[in-house]
Write a protein that holds these residues in place. Structure first.
Motif, short mmCIF file in Angstrom:
data_model
loop_
_atom_site.label_atom_id
_atom_site.label_comp_id
_atom_site.label_asym_id
_atom_site.label_seq_id
_atom_site.Cartn_x
_atom_site.Cartn_y
_atom_site.Cartn_z
N MET A 112 -125.58 -12.17 -33.93
CA MET A 112 -126.74 -11.47 -34.49
C MET A 112 -128.02 -12.17 -34.04
O MET A 112 -128.09 -13.40 -34.01
CB MET A 112 -126.70 -11.43 -36.01
CG MET A 112 -125.71 -10.44 -36.58
SD MET A 112 -126.07 -10.07 -38.32
CE MET A 112 -126.02 -11.69 -39.06
N GLU A 121 -132.55 -3.26 -29.23
CA GLU A 121 -131.26 -2.89 -29.81
C GLU A 121 -130.28 -2.45 -28.72
O GLU A 121 -129.11 -2.84 -28.72
CB GLU A 121 -131.44 -1.77 -30.84
CG GLU A 121 -130.24 -1.52 -31.73
CD GLU A 121 -129.19 -0.64 -31.07
OE1 GLU A 121 -127.99 -0.84 -31.35
OE2 GLU A 121 -129.58 0.24 -30.27
N ARG A 133 -126.98 -4.58 -27.80
CA ARG A 133 -125.67 -3.93 -27.97
C ARG A 133 -124.86 -4.01 -26.68
O ARG A 133 -123.64 -4.22 -26.72
CB ARG A 133 -125.88 -2.49 -28.42
CG ARG A 133 -124.60 -1.69 -28.59
CD ARG A 133 -124.80 -0.49 -29.49
NE ARG A 133 -126.11 0.11 -29.39
CZ ARG A 133 -126.46 1.06 -28.53
NH1 ARG A 133 -125.56 1.48 -27.64
NH2 ARG A 133 -127.66 1.58 -28.54
N SER A 156 -126.02 -7.71 -32.21
CA SER A 156 -126.75 -6.78 -33.06
C SER A 156 -128.02 -7.44 -33.56
O SER A 156 -128.18 -8.67 -33.47
CB SER A 156 -125.88 -6.34 -34.25
OG SER A 156 -125.47 -7.46 -35.02
#
Length: 346
Positions: free
Chosen positions: A61, A82, A86, A91
């Motif tokens: 993350m 994003e 990804r 994330s």
């Protein structure tokens, strides 16, 4: 709720094989893996990826802090981030500081407690930030976006704000404007706005014109005419205004139009950011366009390079001047704007 043992039993495999099908699917035969996945779908089982990531000491993350999601600049940056994250198996954990330096430390502390692998931040003032001073003692990689790197010690992704603002001011000067002002939100909450004002001052002084005092608005994206009335209704009124962001410029156009001023007939308006909304208005907004999607992608790539131990210094990205109907040559030329008491200098 179904567990991994139930999935293994339904698929007719051992619990270890079922676990491997989720954690290392390339190590499991196709037919066996499909049995496990089919059993998981039937039982509505989802593996606990957070627990697995914590055991591996990596959450995959990225903690991201931006001032606001009201401004499309940050929304477009986040969208590009994003997608890029990804694609690399990461994330985003996104938070907003609402342009409040006091909130920044609390926000980042919360993200660190959630064990983010790295941080991408836009702070109020990179050089005076107590948050960044404390982060220098942390091991979590950190990257700035839009903030000038300065002496913060952290790499930064963005454009040269001074040079871009100089270009915007020179464009107005080349059109014949000599009485040009600049409007910003609360200056102490934005080192970007300060650099843009410095660029404006440099362009004015290079053209042997006197910079006007910066006009600060109570909010970053909402204009009020009261602070500008003296400069707009004097014997030598301003003929052009540069706003330090597009939403402020758009709000300024609205306030001027409601007050009976013509844009650009009476006052030309220049923005900074290049959001898509500016093209849809009438008059369309002339602005400095930042490569917002490229900034988002480069932020992810640069942070992941830091995570892999590389010393990555992102280059300044290119800006462009997007022409629009909100600027035009002045109706008449007059003397430069007189120096005002309390004006800021570059």
């Amino acid at each position: 709720m179904a567990d991994l043992a139930s999935v293994a039993k339904r698929a007719g495999v051992s619990r270890a094989t079922a676990a491997r099908a989720f954690s290392s699917p390339e190590l499991v035969r196709d037919q066996t893996r499909e049995k496990v996945m089919a059993a998981a779908r039937e039982l509505r089982f989802r593996p606990n990826t957070v627990a697995r990531q914590l055991r591996a000491q990596a959450t995959r993350m990225i903690g991201v802090m931006v001032p606001s999601l009201d401004n499309p600049v940050f929304a477009e940056q986040l969208q590009a981030m994003e997608v890029a994250a990804r694609e690399r198996g990461y994330s985003l954990l996104v938070t907003t500081s609402e342009y409040d330096p006091a909130r920044e430390s609390d926000i980042v502390e919360s993200m660190l407690r959630q064990r983010v692998d790295g941080l991408v931040l836009t702070v109020a003032d990179a050089e005076q930030s107590p948050l960044l001073a404390s982060l220098r003692r942390e091991s979590t990689p950190c990257l700035l976006v839009y903030n000038p790197a300065g002496t913060s010690g952290f790499p930064s992704v963005g454009v040269d704000n001074r040079a871009a603002s100089e270009a915007a001011t020179r464009h107005l000067i080349d059109l014949g404007h000599t009485r040009i002002g600049m409007v910003a939100g609360p200056l102490l909450q934005s080192d970007r706005a300060r650099q843009r004002f410095e660029g404006y001052c440099q362009a004015m002084q290079s053209a042997r014109l006197t910079p006007c005092a910066l006009v600060e608005m109570p909010r970053h994206t909402r204009a009020e005419l009261a602070p500008l009335e003296g400069q707009l209704k004097s014997q030598q009124p301003l003929t052009a205004l540069i706003a330090t962001n597009d939403l402020l410029a758009i709000s300024l156009i609205g306030e001027l139009t409601r007050a009976g001023f013509k844009v650009p007939g009476d006052v030309s308006i220049m923005g900074f950011d290049g959001i898509a909304l500016g093209k849809c208005l009438y008059p369309s907004l002339c602005t400095i366009e930042q490569p917002r999607a490229e900034i988002g992608r480069e932020a992810v790539n640069a942070l992941l390079a830091l995570l892999e131990g590389e010393q990555h210094a992102p280059p300044l990205l290119a800006y462009t001047l997007r022409d629009g109907e909100s600027v035009a040559p002045p109706v008449s030329s007059s003397a430069p704007c007189p120096t005002q008491r309390g004006s800021h200098h570059a």
